[in-house]
Design an enzyme around this catalytic site. Structure first.
Site, PDB file in Angstrom:
ATOM      1  N   GLY A  86      36.116 -29.877 -10.472  1.00  0.00           N
ATOM      2  CA  GLY A  86      36.572 -31.263 -10.655  1.00  0.00           C
ATOM      3  C   GLY A  86      38.081 -31.336 -10.534  1.00  0.00           C
ATOM      4  O   GLY A  86      38.756 -30.317 -10.467  1.00  0.00           O
ATOM      5  N   GLY A  88      41.260 -31.104 -11.642  1.00  0.00           N
ATOM      6  CA  GLY A  88      41.897 -30.571 -12.849  1.00  0.00           C
ATOM      7  C   GLY A  88      43.372 -30.916 -12.924  1.00  0.00           C
ATOM      8  O   GLY A  88      44.006 -30.776 -13.963  1.00  0.00           O
ATOM      9  N   ARG A  89      43.918 -31.305 -11.792  1.00  0.00           N
ATOM     10  CA  ARG A  89      45.349 -31.676 -11.778  1.00  0.00           C
ATOM     11  C   ARG A  89      45.570 -32.821 -10.809  1.00  0.00           C
ATOM     12  O   ARG A  89      46.656 -32.970 -10.248  1.00  0.00           O
ATOM     13  CB  ARG A  89      46.195 -30.484 -11.371  1.00  0.00           C
ATOM     14  N   ASP A 121      47.198 -26.460 -16.645  1.00  0.00           N
ATOM     15  CA  ASP A 121      48.079 -27.450 -17.269  1.00  0.00           C
ATOM     16  C   ASP A 121      48.059 -28.800 -16.558  1.00  0.00           C
ATOM     17  O   ASP A 121      48.722 -29.740 -16.979  1.00  0.00           O
ATOM     18  CB  ASP A 121      49.519 -26.913 -17.350  1.00  0.00           C
ATOM     19  N   ARG A 172      48.630 -37.763  -2.254  1.00  0.00           N
ATOM     20  CA  ARG A 172      47.842 -37.340  -1.099  1.00  0.00           C
ATOM     21  C   ARG A 172      46.945 -38.489  -0.655  1.00  0.00           C
ATOM     22  O   ARG A 172      46.411 -39.225  -1.488  1.00  0.00           O
ATOM     23  CB  ARG A 172      47.008 -36.130  -1.534  1.00  0.00           C
ATOM     24  N   ARG A 179      33.495 -33.693  -1.308  1.00  0.00           N
ATOM     25  CA  ARG A 179      33.420 -32.309  -0.822  1.00  0.00           C
ATOM     26  C   ARG A 179      31.966 -31.850  -0.811  1.00  0.00           C
ATOM     27  O   ARG A 179      31.112 -32.504  -1.422  1.00  0.00           O
ATOM     28  CB  ARG A 179      34.207 -31.404  -1.786  1.00  0.00           C
ATOM     29  N   ASP A 244      34.240 -26.281  -2.463  1.00  0.00           N
ATOM     30  CA  ASP A 244      34.927 -27.427  -3.094  1.00  0.00           C
ATOM     31  C   ASP A 244      36.170 -27.827  -2.299  1.00  0.00           C
ATOM     32  O   ASP A 244      36.750 -28.870  -2.550  1.00  0.00           O
ATOM     33  CB  ASP A 244      35.301 -27.117  -4.545  1.00  0.00           C
ATOM     34  N   ASP A 254      43.226 -29.459   0.893  1.00  0.00           N
ATOM     35  CA  ASP A 254      43.655 -28.433  -0.071  1.00  0.00           C
ATOM     36  C   ASP A 254      44.498 -27.334   0.575  1.00  0.00           C
ATOM     37  O   ASP A 254      44.022 -26.239   0.872  1.00  0.00           O
ATOM     38  CB  ASP A 254      42.463 -27.846  -0.838  1.00  0.00           C
TER      39      ASP A 254
HETATM   40  P1  AMP Z   1      41.984 -25.056  -5.779  1.00  0.00           P
HETATM   41  O1  AMP Z   1      41.753 -23.599  -5.595  1.00  0.00           O
HETATM   42  O2  AMP Z   1      43.437 -25.421  -5.676  1.00  0.00           O
HETATM   43  O3  AMP Z   1      41.129 -25.867  -4.894  1.00  0.00           O
HETATM   44  O4  AMP Z   1      41.576 -25.397  -7.276  1.00  0.00           O
HETATM   45  C1  AMP Z   1      40.350 -25.004  -7.817  1.00  0.00           C
HETATM   46  C2  AMP Z   1      40.083 -25.723  -9.102  1.00  0.00           C
HETATM   47  O5  AMP Z   1      41.093 -25.429 -10.078  1.00  0.00           O
HETATM   48  C3  AMP Z   1      40.045 -27.243  -8.986  1.00  0.00           C
HETATM   49  O6  AMP Z   1      39.031 -27.733  -9.824  1.00  0.00           O
HETATM   50  C4  AMP Z   1      41.409 -27.643  -9.469  1.00  0.00           C
HETATM   51  O7  AMP Z   1      41.426 -28.958  -9.962  1.00  0.00           O
HETATM   52  C5  AMP Z   1      41.673 -26.634 -10.563  1.00  0.00           C
HETATM   53  N1  AMP Z   1      43.116 -26.416 -10.784  1.00  0.00           N
HETATM   54  C6  AMP Z   1      43.977 -25.804  -9.955  1.00  0.00           C
HETATM   55  N2  AMP Z   1      45.221 -25.799 -10.466  1.00  0.00           N
HETATM   56  C7  AMP Z   1      45.157 -26.412 -11.665  1.00  0.00           C
HETATM   57  C8  AMP Z   1      46.116 -26.728 -12.692  1.00  0.00           C
HETATM   58  N3  AMP Z   1      47.390 -26.419 -12.581  1.00  0.00           N
HETATM   59  N4  AMP Z   1      45.644 -27.363 -13.775  1.00  0.00           N
HETATM   60  C9  AMP Z   1      44.370 -27.702 -13.905  1.00  0.00           C
HETATM   61  N5  AMP Z   1      43.427 -27.451 -12.995  1.00  0.00           N
HETATM   62  C10 AMP Z   1      43.806 -26.818 -11.869  1.00  0.00           C
HETATM   63 MG    MG Z   2      40.515 -27.487  -4.325  1.00  0.00          MG
END
Ligand code: AMP
Ligand code: MG
Length: 472
Positions: A86, A88-89, A121, A172, A179, A244, A254
């Site tokens: 989901g 997360g940021r 975070d 963005r 996805r 994802d 991404d």
């Molecule tokens: P990504 O590999 O960048 O596609 O991220 C994978 C997952 O980690 C996704 O659900 C993101 O929302 C979560 N995520 C990545 N970085 C952070 C962050 N700094 N804080 C919270 N969630 C994160």
């Molecule tokens: Mg991602």
């Protein structure tokens, strides 16, 4: 004129289990780094001074009509199913319908924690934000379907990674953020009602002319089979093709540890976390097929007859490698100046790629120089290239205008890793001139301008970037 974003939200009207509604966490002292005026215009956004843009695109103020939410999804990360991911940021501010009639998401990235942040975070730091801004806009200029960058804002706060870095927020834009993983989560939960709702919504939004789960699967396969060869044609390595990070509308999404290759090698990997080379340059087509198989698996339960559906879905997946090959052939043939591609041309293309591997030739500069003397300078053993060149000249002798085709198929500028690193180092100390210069240069990647000739050079040994990071 004050800022006006003509929001027209639909995802926010889907059932409540598709997202969490929340506002961004405010930041202490935001300032605007970049705003993409032409893109804003396409989205129908008008007005706005720097202060207003800063407030809205830092998340400090909610724009009229915005209904912010974090989207829920899951996905396979490096082949392992993670039942809950989901945003997360990230935070979807809402959608607008652009001047081209296309509905697009406007999303903040780095806007603070959400219920899906797990241990993160919810923030982003300046490096990855500027990297995504530049690379996604460069991809767009290269003619590759991609999410776009609307704004970058410095948060005025520090973010802790290996050390403290300046925090930043990226805005963005995507034709949606749906996805494969968005489908997978409801399939895994055996929540067929939500799965069906998502399918109907996605088909209406992206593929209004297709019918049912099978029609949708075929459309996504077609879009991905078009996208991946385009990446390969510019030497792009996504680096983290988890399900994802695979958007069903077929846009590149991404930009984490992605990279453009300098010297050509089919097994090239940059991402520091891709230790087994799962997402290397030349495995990307196979992974795209694997990803589509996961989408098919998620959709099968929506079909009335299980066995027949599995057969039809399997057939669609099995047809994908040939679809990718065809597109790959067309793209690489065009790079050689061949418009009427024949299956036999694959031999000519592969012969060059093998020479480039052995000769440690720069991917972009070799293709951009084909036919001129500087092409042979790319190779450790130029004589081997000479033999290939003779064969190639014979082949293109029957083409009408090979050099015009090559000029629009072979960019001279790509966002090279060492230039991006240099740009980030400067930005950290408040110097955005390299960022702005790269932006200008990369907006016209097929044009040979002497003011940007230094940006065409591959890295020296000392400049070479060996690894890239997710940077989250
Ligand atoms: P990504 O590999 O960048 O596609 O991220 C994978 C997952 O980690 C996704 O659900 C993101 O929302 C979560 N995520 C990545 N970085 C952070 C962050 N700094 N804080 C919270 N969630 C994160
Ligand atoms: Mg991602």
């Amino acid at each position: 004129m004050s800022l006006s974003i003509p929001f027209d939200n639909t995802y926010a009207n889907l059932p409540a289990n598709f997202y969490s509604k929340l506002a961004a966490k405010t930041v202490s002292n935001p300032s605007l780094i970049a705003y993409n005026g032409p893109l804003a215009m396409e989205l129908g956004i008008t007005g706005g001074n720097d202060q207003e843009l800063t407030e809205i695109f830092s998340g400090n103020k909610i724009a009229a009509g915005s209904d912010p939410l974090a989207q829920l999804y899951s996905g396979h990360q490096f082949g392992q199913y993670n039942p809950q991911l989901g945003d997360g940021r990230a935070l979807l501010l809402g959608e607008t319908i652009g001047s081209d009639g296309v509905r697009r998401d406007i999303q903040l990235k780095g806007s603070g924690p959400t219920p899906y942040s797990r241990s993160g975070d919810g923030r982003a730091w300046l490096g990855p934000v500027l990297r995504e801004y530049l690379v996604s806009e460069a991809m767009h200029a290269l003619g590759i379907p991609t999410t776009r960058a609307l704004a970058a804002v410095l948060s005025g706060e520090l973010v802790l990674r290996e050390k403290l870095f300046p925090g930043a927020i990226l805005t963005r834009v995507a034709s949606s953020h749906i996805r494969i993983g968005t489908f997978q989560i409801y399939a895994a939960q055996r929540d067929w009602t939500s799965l069906r709702t998502l399918l109907d919504y996605t088909v209406a939004r992206h593929y209004p002319n297709v019918e049912g789960p099978l029609g949708f699967l075929r459309a996504v396969i077609k879009a991905q089979a078009a996208l991946i060869p385009k990446w390969m044609g510019v030497g792009f390595i996504h680096g983290v093709m988890n399900t994802d990070n695979c958007q069903v509308a077929g846009e590149t999404i991404d930009y984490g540890p992605c990279a453009f290759m300098d010297r050509y090698h089919p097994m090239q990997v940059y991402s520091s976390i891709d230790r087994m080379g799962r997402y290397s340059y030349s495995t990307q087509p196979d992974i795209a097929v694997w990803n589509m198989a996961q989408l098919a698996t998620a959709l099968v339960p929506l079909m009335p007859d299980g066995d027949e559906a599995i057969q039809a879905f399997t057939k669609a997946i099995h047809a994908m490698p040939e679809l990718i090959s065809q597109n790959w052939r067309t793209i690489f043939a065009a790079k050689l100046g061949i418009s009427a591609v024949q299956r036999e041309d694959e031999g000519l293309i592969n012969a060059l790629l093998t020479l480039m591997t052995d000769g440690q030739a720069d991917f972009t500069n070799t293709f951009a120089a084909l036919g001129s003397t500087s092409a042979r300078d790319q190779f450790i053993e130029p004589k081997k290239y000479d033999i290939w060149e003779t064969e190639w000249q014979t082949r293109i002798a029957t083409e009408k205008n090979p050099h015009a085709l090559m000029a629009k198929s072979n960019p001279v500028l790509i966002p090279r890793n060492h230039r991006i690193e240099e740009m980030i180092s400067a930005a950290i100390i408040g110097d955005y001139a390299p960022f702005q210069r790269l932006q200008r240069a990369l907006s016209a990647p097929f044009e040979q301008k002497s003011e940007f000739s230094d940006l065409r050079l591959g890295p020296s040994v000392a400049q070479e970037v060996k690894a890239t990071f997710c940077g989250t």
